[in-house]
Design a protein around this motif. Structure first.
Motif, PDB file in Angstrom:
ATOM      1  N   GLU A 624     168.741 170.072  61.715  1.00 27.05           N
ATOM      2  CA  GLU A 624     167.111 169.589  61.207  1.00 27.05           C
ATOM      3  C   GLU A 624     167.517 168.157  60.380  1.00 27.05           C
ATOM      4  OE1 GLU A 624     163.857 168.787  58.956  1.00 27.05           O
ATOM      5  OE2 GLU A 624     165.587 169.324  58.282  1.00 27.05           O
ATOM      6  N   THR A 628     162.569 167.107  62.148  1.00 25.26           N
ATOM      7  CA  THR A 628     162.639 167.478  63.645  1.00 25.26           C
ATOM      8  C   THR A 628     163.973 168.538  63.787  1.00 25.26           C
ATOM      9  OG1 THR A 628     161.468 165.776  64.553  1.00 25.26           O
ATOM     10  CG2 THR A 628     162.954 166.826  66.008  1.00 25.26           C
ATOM     11  N   LEU A 652     164.414 170.692  71.160  1.00 25.61           N
ATOM     12  CA  LEU A 652     163.796 170.268  69.901  1.00 25.61           C
ATOM     13  C   LEU A 652     162.401 170.650  69.535  1.00 25.61           C
ATOM     14  CD1 LEU A 652     162.831 166.423  69.832  1.00 25.61           C
ATOM     15  CD2 LEU A 652     163.604 167.541  72.125  1.00 25.61           C
ATOM     16  N   ASP A 653     162.130 170.697  68.290  1.00 25.77           N
ATOM     17  CA  ASP A 653     160.700 170.714  67.631  1.00 25.77           C
ATOM     18  C   ASP A 653     160.522 169.681  66.781  1.00 25.77           C
ATOM     19  OD1 ASP A 653     158.550 171.599  66.399  1.00 25.77           O
ATOM     20  OD2 ASP A 653     158.762 173.672  65.856  1.00 25.77           O
ATOM     21  N   CYS A 654     159.789 169.018  67.413  1.00 26.66           N
ATOM     22  CA  CYS A 654     159.422 167.638  66.578  1.00 26.66           C
ATOM     23  C   CYS A 654     157.883 167.610  66.128  1.00 26.66           C
ATOM     24  CB  CYS A 654     159.881 166.176  67.413  1.00 26.66           C
ATOM     25  SG  CYS A 654     158.934 166.077  68.709  1.00 26.66           S
ATOM     26  N   GLY A 721     157.238 164.789  63.845  1.00 20.39           N
ATOM     27  CA  GLY A 721     158.279 164.755  63.030  1.00 20.39           C
ATOM     28  C   GLY A 721     159.101 163.515  63.479  1.00 20.39           C
ATOM     29  N   VAL A 723     161.763 161.153  65.971  1.00 20.80           N
ATOM     30  CA  VAL A 723     162.514 161.353  66.979  1.00 20.80           C
ATOM     31  C   VAL A 723     163.709 160.409  67.355  1.00 20.80           C
ATOM     32  CG1 VAL A 723     160.663 162.642  68.513  1.00 20.80           C
ATOM     33  CG2 VAL A 723     160.819 160.199  68.571  1.00 20.80           C
TER      34      VAL A 723
END
Length: 754
Positions: A624, A628, A652-654, A721, A723
């Motif tokens: 992390e 992100t 990914l989790d942005c 977040g 990228v």
């Protein structure tokens, strides 16, 4: 500058004054309409938005475009809240007002642990700290493009500015038509009423400029029509047809060209200079001595008719170069010094939980040293700046990530007031943190001062760019894990050493702030102290050193090497515990469902657990950074004894995705950038001289060697977040872990040599 001085005075003065300031509401970033100069046929509605009579929207753009897509993403935010097509939004460079400062970048510097962030209910220490730092950041108003923060910073303010403008336009129609605003609707920049009345934004703009905004409401996620949809980048057509203007594309009437030649030894200086042969060459005007500006090494510049004339003449100057007073720098001695610092010095403890000493005394130990070298930025466009000094004014055209700081140093070098400097920010042919520096701006202004009002374009040859960078710091770390009698990991201790970037950068760019802010630097330990894993006993400590090599921010900063250390070592712990690397990680992420979801998605889409193709192996890493979470699975083979990465599966989790196409592009860019560093990147210094002079000795991954990158997004309604950088850190450990699975050899130093 007066606001900053008052703020710092208050922070260091009477306690009552500090408390009084702290409880005041945060300064609004909406800004007055006067900040966007009205022109013929346009009306400013606040400090971010103005509308032209043809219905087009002009957005103030405070961030630099260096390939990350910000000149598309921010207009998408405005288009969404204004209900106009993306093609209707144009941009113009923002001014120097504090409303355009990057608040999110400074807030992101707070050293919170992921478990603390996830557990915070929105009203605890995390939120309070972020609010206070955000308040300070609003006052400072530092305009910088970095930290993968452009969209995160714009998420609230640009949407609010656009929604406020929309409310004023609706209010104008309501007043003109004498109809309730609640009965009006907007579609593609046209306000309409069921009665049949309608008017475009262009028709309403002038009246709207004098109309109160009334009730302002931001859209909910379910209402988005632009945000979340793939959209073509606005900057691509001009880059394809050649009309895009980068720093090196600037052409002005009567312009001359300057080329630098800096002392080969870092920190050295020119002694005796014989320029007679150079000045006798055709097309050459003059030689200018360049002091060590803003952390640079001293040298000379030659001014001539063309860059080629100046370059040839610069090489013809006979210079007796002098070594730095402290002697020549050497990376072998520096690495030994860092290891000695880890062994002998105490550092700042960024994170501690449980009793590591007791766990180590009762358990079996797994221990390893990890190392990362200095790295250059290697931007495709080398450093350059065009400057003109005449009539007590300075004008510069520059690819920079920090226009305010560029303006400040230009004023300081030329001896003029800050308001006498005009900055034109061009497109950047790569930034990666190098253009957060302003040394080349100072040099250009200094040369222009000697040229009698003629504009001068100063250019660094590639070799100078490589040999006089502000490098990613060399860093070493000792990692130790303990396993209890049942084979479970009971503790994790990490101690690292390396130079701190933040205080050195502040001393170069903002000398007035360097003293108050010379404190433990989060970037030295990010990616080590903030690991998400739930080991009961942990201690992460960093020894901040000063090895005198100029260091600066490099794409993903400390995460770039620290993730290699930590995620490689997590694989070592999984092996010691006899567990699959993915399952081992999942077991340690019980309290962090977002991390689990990202890792599980990457594992699923990569085929983790199934048999790889013959001669190939997979490796995984989870990290992390910049808000992100990214997991990558690399599929690797050996070809001719060298690593070959065939495919990288990236999940990914942005947070909220603005443009999924840009997210995918940035993950691909990050993978190639990180792979170049992982397989090839290193800067060696001997007797103060950098040994890698150009791309043949500092190679990049070529198109034929680039892997396929599959990008998968975890749906989220959290604020966005970053990228631009988060895809870099997991790549090196994923490749290293795959190489271990393939060869049984653990690689603990970068670049990866099998």
């Amino acid at each position: 500058m007066r606001r900053r001085a008052l703020l710092l005075s208050a922070m260091g003065g009477a306690g009552a004054l500090v408390v009084g300031w702290a409880v005041m509401p945060a300064r609004s970033r909406l800004g007055a309409a006067r900040l966007m100069l009205d022109g013929e046929g346009v009306a400013a509605l606040n400090g971010w938005i103005k509308v032209a009579t043809d219905g087009s929207v002009i957005l103030a753009m405070p961030r630099s475009e260096m390939g990350q897509g910000v000149h598309t993403a921010l207009p998408m935010l405005a288009a969404e809240e204004l209900d106009v097509p993306l093609g209707s939004v144009r941009i113009e460079q923002a001014g120097a007002d504090a409303i355009y400062g990057n608040v999110a970048m400074l807030v992101a510097g707070l050293p919170f642990h992921p478990q603390e962030v996830e557990a915070d209910d929105g009203y605890g220490r995390v939120k309070a700290s972020r609010w206070l730092v955000g308040k300070v950041a609003r006052e400072l108003g530092i305009n910088a493009t970095g930290g993968s923060s452009s969209v995160a910073d714009a998420w609230d303010v640009v949407r609010l500015a656009a929604a406020t403008a929309r409310a004023r336009l609706l209010g104008a129609a309501s007043l003109q038509w004498r109809l309730p605003v609640e009965e009006l609707s907007v579609r593609d920049g046209v306000v309409s009423h069921p009665s049949g009345k309608s008017a475009s934004y262009g028709q309403l703009a002038r009246f709207a400029a004098a109309t109160p905004s009334g009730t302002v409401r931001l859209k909910e996620h379910k209402e988005f029509r632009v945000i979340g949809e793939p959209a073509a980048r606005i900057d691509i057509p001009s880059k394809v047809n050649g009309s895009a203007r980068f720093g090196l594309d600037v052409r002005l009437p009567g312009m001359r060209y300057a080329v630098v030649r800096l002392c080969p030894m870092l920190g050295g200086a020119p002694g005796h200079v014989d320029s007679r042969a150079a000045l006798a060459m055709p097309g050459i005007d003059r030689i200018v001595m360049l002091p060590a500006y803003a952390g640079s090494t001293a040298g000379i510049a030659i001014v001539g008719k063309t860059t080629w004339h100046a370059r040839q003449a610069a090489l013809a100057v006979d210079v007796e170069w002098q070594q730095r007073p402290g002697g020549g720098l050497d990376t072998r001695r520096i690495e030994a010094g860092l290891e000695a610092a880890v062994r002998a010095q105490s550092g700042h403890v960024f994170h501690e939980r449980g009793d590591v000493d007791a766990a180590e005394a009762a358990g079996r130990q797994v221990e390893a040293w990890y190392r990362a070298p200095y790295l250059a930025h290697a931007t495709m466009e080398p450093m350059n700046c065009t400057a003109q000094v005449r009539g007590g004014k300075v004008e510069i055209w520059v690819p920079t990530q920090v226009p305010q700081m560029a303006s400040a140093i230009a004023a300081r070098i030329a001896g003029v007031a800050p308001e006498a400097v005009t900055v034109h920010v061009t497109l950047l042919g790569g930034g990666f943190g190098r253009r957060l520096e302003v040394d080349y701006v100072a040099q250009a202004v200094r040369v222009a001062m000697d040229c009698g009002g003629v504009p001068v374009q100063l250019v660094w040859p590639r070799e100078e760019d490589q040999a006089h960078d502000f490098y990613r710091p060399m860093q070493v770390a000792l990692l130790r894990g303990s396993l209890d009698k049942d084979g479970r990991v009971s503790s994790l201790r990490i101690k690292s050493a390396g130079d701190a970037i933040q205080p050195r950068w502040l001393a170069r760019a903002l000398p007035a702030l360097s003293g108050p802010l010379d404190m433990p630097d989060k970037t030295t330990a990010e990616g080590l102290f903030d690991l998400p894993y739930g080991f009961a006993n942990q201690k992460m400590e960093h020894v901040a050193t000063r090895m005198e090599v100029p260091v600066g921010f490099w794409r993903s900063v400390g995460h770039s090497h620290n993730a290699f250390f930590s995620e490689s070592f997590i694989d070592e712990l999984a092996l010691a515990a006899g567990q699959d690397p993915v399952e081992f990680r999942l077991a340690q992420l019980a309290r962090l469902p977002r991390f689990r979801a990202v890792l599980a998605l990457a594992a699923d889409k990569s085929g983790w657990g199934s048999k790889a193709l013959p001669g190939r192996a997979r490796g995984v890493a989870l990290h992390e950074s910049f808000g992100t979470i990214v997991a990558q699975v690399a599929e690797v083979s050996l070809q001719g004894g060298l690593p070959r990465v065939h495919r990288v599966t990236c999940a990914l989790d942005c947070g909220t995705v603005i443009n999924p196409a840009i997210v995918a592009q940035q993950m691909e860019s990050s993978v190639v950038f990180a792979l170049s560093a992982a397989l090839h990147g290193r800067i060696d210094i001997q007797a103060g001289v950098v040994q890698q002079g150009n791309f043949p000795s500092y190679p990049l991954v070529k198109l034929a060697d680039a892997p396929v990158v599959d990008t998968w997004l975890v749906a989220s309604q959290r604020p966005p977040g970053g990228v631009g950088e988060p895809g870099v850190p997991p790549l090196a450990p994923a490749v290293a872990n795959a190489l271990f699975a393939l060869t049984g050899k653990r690689l603990r130093s970068l670049p990866l040599v099998v």
